[in-house]
Design an enzyme around this catalytic site. Structure first.
Site, PDB file in Angstrom:
ATOM      1  N   LYS A 282       0.842  -1.193   0.000  1.00 21.97           N
ATOM      2  CA  LYS A 282       0.000   0.000   0.000  1.00 21.97           C
ATOM      3  C   LYS A 282       0.877   1.242   0.000  1.00 21.97           C
ATOM      4  O   LYS A 282       1.833   1.344   0.767  1.00 21.97           O
ATOM      5  CB  LYS A 282      -0.903  -0.018   1.234  1.00 21.97           C
ATOM      6  CG  LYS A 282      -2.061   0.966   1.188  1.00 21.97           C
ATOM      7  CD  LYS A 282      -3.005   0.714   2.348  1.00 21.97           C
ATOM      8  CE  LYS A 282      -4.235   1.589   2.265  1.00 21.97           C
ATOM      9  NZ  LYS A 282      -5.185   1.327   3.363  1.00 21.97           N
ATOM     10  N   GLU A 368     -18.972  -5.327  11.224  1.00 23.78           N
ATOM     11  CA  GLU A 368     -19.799  -4.552  12.146  1.00 23.78           C
ATOM     12  C   GLU A 368     -20.846  -5.414  12.853  1.00 23.78           C
ATOM     13  O   GLU A 368     -21.169  -5.172  14.021  1.00 23.78           O
ATOM     14  CB  GLU A 368     -20.490  -3.404  11.398  1.00 23.78           C
ATOM     15  CG  GLU A 368     -19.551  -2.315  10.938  1.00 23.78           C
ATOM     16  CD  GLU A 368     -18.804  -2.643   9.653  1.00 23.78           C
ATOM     17  OE1 GLU A 368     -17.879  -1.886   9.292  1.00 23.78           O
ATOM     18  OE2 GLU A 368     -19.145  -3.671   9.004  1.00 23.78           O
ATOM     19  N   ARG A 396     -25.039  -2.006   8.604  1.00 23.62           N
ATOM     20  CA  ARG A 396     -24.764  -3.438   8.502  1.00 23.62           C
ATOM     21  C   ARG A 396     -24.973  -4.163   9.827  1.00 23.62           C
ATOM     22  O   ARG A 396     -25.131  -5.373   9.850  1.00 23.62           O
ATOM     23  CB  ARG A 396     -23.321  -3.637   8.045  1.00 23.62           C
ATOM     24  CG  ARG A 396     -23.027  -2.934   6.748  1.00 23.62           C
ATOM     25  CD  ARG A 396     -21.657  -3.247   6.252  1.00 23.62           C
ATOM     26  NE  ARG A 396     -21.737  -3.587   4.845  1.00 23.62           N
ATOM     27  CZ  ARG A 396     -20.765  -4.167   4.174  1.00 23.62           C
ATOM     28  NH1 ARG A 396     -19.654  -4.490   4.775  1.00 23.62           N
ATOM     29  NH2 ARG A 396     -20.906  -4.444   2.911  1.00 23.62           N
TER      30      ARG A 396
END
Length: 668
Positions: A282, A368, A396
């Site tokens: 990344k 979540e 969610r």
């Protein structure tokens, strides 16, 4: 950037030599650094997928072969390749290029939902549909190791494993990070593959031995089978993916276009579900991002492209910073308080708590649902968990909030960052649904703090509530200066009143970040828009849910009530106030101002609030319209006027909603 200027679509990529493709990757990386640092956006994730995206587009034929990016924040390179490089100066700006895939922008964008872990379900459905209709196309899903911590991804993998006749390639972009280093059992297994020294050292030695010899690159390519056999012997290929019955290829160097293309070609020819495991870095090619341990470059605002330092840093405290500081203080005073997040330790402000109390922090990954139920379990054994999420991601975990935390009356505090209109990240990231869904949880306590002191006191109070869940929500916008309280009656604060001892004809009820705009609207109404001497008051309840009894009493004595919130108007806090009044036989007209039930386009928060009539002028104009019409229209029509917004006036970028404009005109 001669090469980049010649790329107008994916077909142009396939005309490049291997060397040109590598040069193009360098150009794209520099392009991203220069442009995203100017506009803001997801920089680190896109720097990490440059070669991977090039390889995918060289092997597969988009848009004939659908390419689906999980979450979609890493699709900038895809946008550049598919003819949108000239629009990058408008990235995430009103009427400009979206920060996520957008079907309105290009036929190459198939899915634009920017919540994580959904790509595999989309991909299976598409591949199944192509099979049923007799098509010969391959669906490609690109999913990060962070998104694979979400349960929905594993539900899809379980289903895909039973569908061996699907032409589906799953590219796992494994950089060891989501917002923060990826956590969980899956991450541990991927890390074992990624870091096994025997595998990497042996491959490096072989590559060095052969690639500098005549025909060395060809020899190295022919050794792919040997490499696979070596990998099986050293680290085993029948791990987490192969155990599902899905063909596995890799790990592959995600910054080696040649290696990626070979793996993807093999996967394409297999004509069954295949996982290609690519190892990427990344922030690749940008030292400030590569060496950033706290992942500040996952999303950036406008920053200096050389130093990586933000432009225009404000010394003002943010909501997130205040939450972070208060949690540390609470942690010192209350050893039973623990904290939980879903792969967003730094963005939600829990990093200081984690540093101070490392044994009392839980990062469950992008899950979540699991977070809310696990927090309920912590509460059941005597702890008080504080679960910090972005507002949009609570959607969610609603079933778990309702049936686990709510039904079991567990003392769980859910803190929602980025509530209300967030703007530049587009429709899916607006935190506009939380108040509506929380409102149907029996016994739910919900508050929208209006300033620093209010937030601090609410957090201290919430961690002492053990008979049910509490929710505290706040905005992405700057925290306002402390808002003075004229007087308090119980948990109802009166912020402003035209005549402190006089009657209240128009009661303005404001929540959270909307208090400042409501106060400004009240001053407009008392001044240039004078309501013929009508008494006006602005109040803010300490807790928005359940509806405060003092608020109900004050509202029942008013001639008109106006509720102002930055949540969904349908089923929102104004609707709850109106419903409670009606249940008591009080038919005071209630004007409910909030976010319309529509997907808002990406634009700045201030622009969107203006367009939907939630700035000071828009609020004042709507109140004036209401008061002027009290003698002419019936109560049902008042409610209808307050809650209906023409769809074509919000959904289309660049169009100013008529209702918002009427408010501005009236204010003038």
């Amino acid at each position: 950037m001669a090469l980049l200027d010649s790329i107008h679509g994916p077909a142009d990529l396939r005309q490049l030599s291997d060397r040109q493709t590598r040069d193009l990757a360098d150009e794209i990386r520099q392009f991203l650094i220069e442009h995203v640092n100017r506009t803001g956006g997801h920089l680190g994730p896109n720097l990490g997928v440059v070669e991977l995206t090039l390889a995918i587009h060289r092997v597969f034929c988009s848009p004939r072969d659908p390419i689906i990016f999980d979450t979609g924040h890493q699709s900038y390179v895809h946008k550049i390749i598919t003819g949108r490089s000239g629009l990058f100066d408008t990235l995430r700006q009103e009427d400009g290029l979206s920060g996520y895939p957008s079907r309105a922008e290009s036929p190459h964008d198939w899915v634009e939902n920017s919540h994580a872990s959904t790509s595999l379900s989309w991909a299976e459905g598409m591949a199944e549909g192509i099979r049923l209709t007799g098509g010969d196309r391959t669906v490609v899903a690109v999913i990060g190791d962070g998104a694979l911590t979400g349960g929905m991804a594993w539900e899809a993998l379980n289903s895909i494993a039973a569908q061996q006749d699907l032409q589906l390639v799953i590219v796992v972009n494994d950089n060891g990070r989501s917002y923060y280093p990826t956590v969980g059992g899956l991450a541990n297994q991927l890390s074992a593959i990624r870091t096994d020294p025997r595998y990497e050292e042996t491959l490096d030695r072989i590559k060095q031995m052969v690639t500098d010899k005549p025909l060395g690159r060809q020899v190295y390519g022919l050794m792919h089978g040997v490499k696979t056999g070596m990998k099986d012997a050293l680290i085993g290929s029948h791990g987490i993916f192969s155990d599902l019955g899905i063909k596995y290829l890799g790990p592959v160097d995600g910054h080696d276009v040649d290696a990626l293309e070979r793996a993807l070609e093999l996967a394409k020819r297999y004509r069954q579900p295949v996982i290609v495991h690519a190892i990427t870095s990344k922030g690749k090619g940008y030292p400030a991002a590569e060496h950033d341990q706290e992942d500040h470059f996952h999303t950036v605002g406008a920053v200096d492209p050389v130093t990586g330092r933000p432009h225009g840093v404000s010394a003002e405290d943010s909501w997130t910073a205040t939450f972070a500081q208060t949690m540390v203080s609470i942690g010192r005073a209350h050893p039973e308080v623990v904290a939980m997040t879903a792969a967003m330790l730094h963005p939600v402000g829990l990093a200081p708590f984690a540093e101070r109390f490392p044994d009392r922090i839980f990062d469950v990954g992008i899950a979540e649902q699991h977070a809310i139920t696990s927090a309920s379990g912590l509460s059941a054994v005597g702890l008080h968990p504080v679960v910090a999420l972005y507002s949009t991601f609570l959607n969610r975990g609603f079933d778990q909030l309702l049936m686990d935390a709510g039904l079991h009356h567990q003392g769980v505090t859910v803190v929602l960052d980025r509530a209300g209109v967030t703007g530049s990240d587009g429709a899916s990231h607006n935190g506009m649904w939380d108040t509506s869904i929380c409102g149907i949880v029996p016994g739910m306590r919900l508050s929208c703090p209006r300033d620093r002191h209010h937030l601090e006191s609410l957090l201290w109070q919430a961690v002492g509530i053990e008979d049910g869940p509490t929710v505290i929500r706040y905005s992405k916008d700057r925290m306002p200066a402390e808002i003075p309280v004229l007087r308090s009656t119980g948990d109802l604060d009166v912020l402003w009143q035209t005549s402190p001892s006089g009657p209240v004809d128009v009661l303005l009820v404001c929540h959270g970040q909307m208090c400042s705009a409501t106060l400004a609207a009240a001053e407009l109404l008392a001044g240039d828009l004078g309501l013929d001497g009508a008494g006006i008051a602005v109040v803010s309840p300490r807790w928005a849910l359940p509806v405060d009894e003092e608020l109900l009493a004050m509202a029942s004595r008013a001639r008109a009530v106006v509720s102002v919130e930055d949540g969904l108007v349908v089923g929102g806090l104004g609707a709850r106030l109106s419903g409670e009044l009606h249940a008591r036989g009080v038919w005071t007209p209630v004007l409910e101002l909030g976010i319309p039930s529509q997907y808002l386009p990406h634009a700045s928060r201030s622009s969107l609030l203006h367009r939907i009539g939630l700035d000071a002028a828009g609020i004042a104009g709507r109140v004036r319209q209401m008061v002027d019409g009290l003698g002419e229209v019936t109560r049902p029509r008042l409610v209808q006027q307050a809650t209906e917004f023409p769809a074509d006036q919000v959904a289309l970028p660049g169009t100013r909603p008529q209702i918002g404009q009427e408010g501005v005109d009236a204010a003038r």
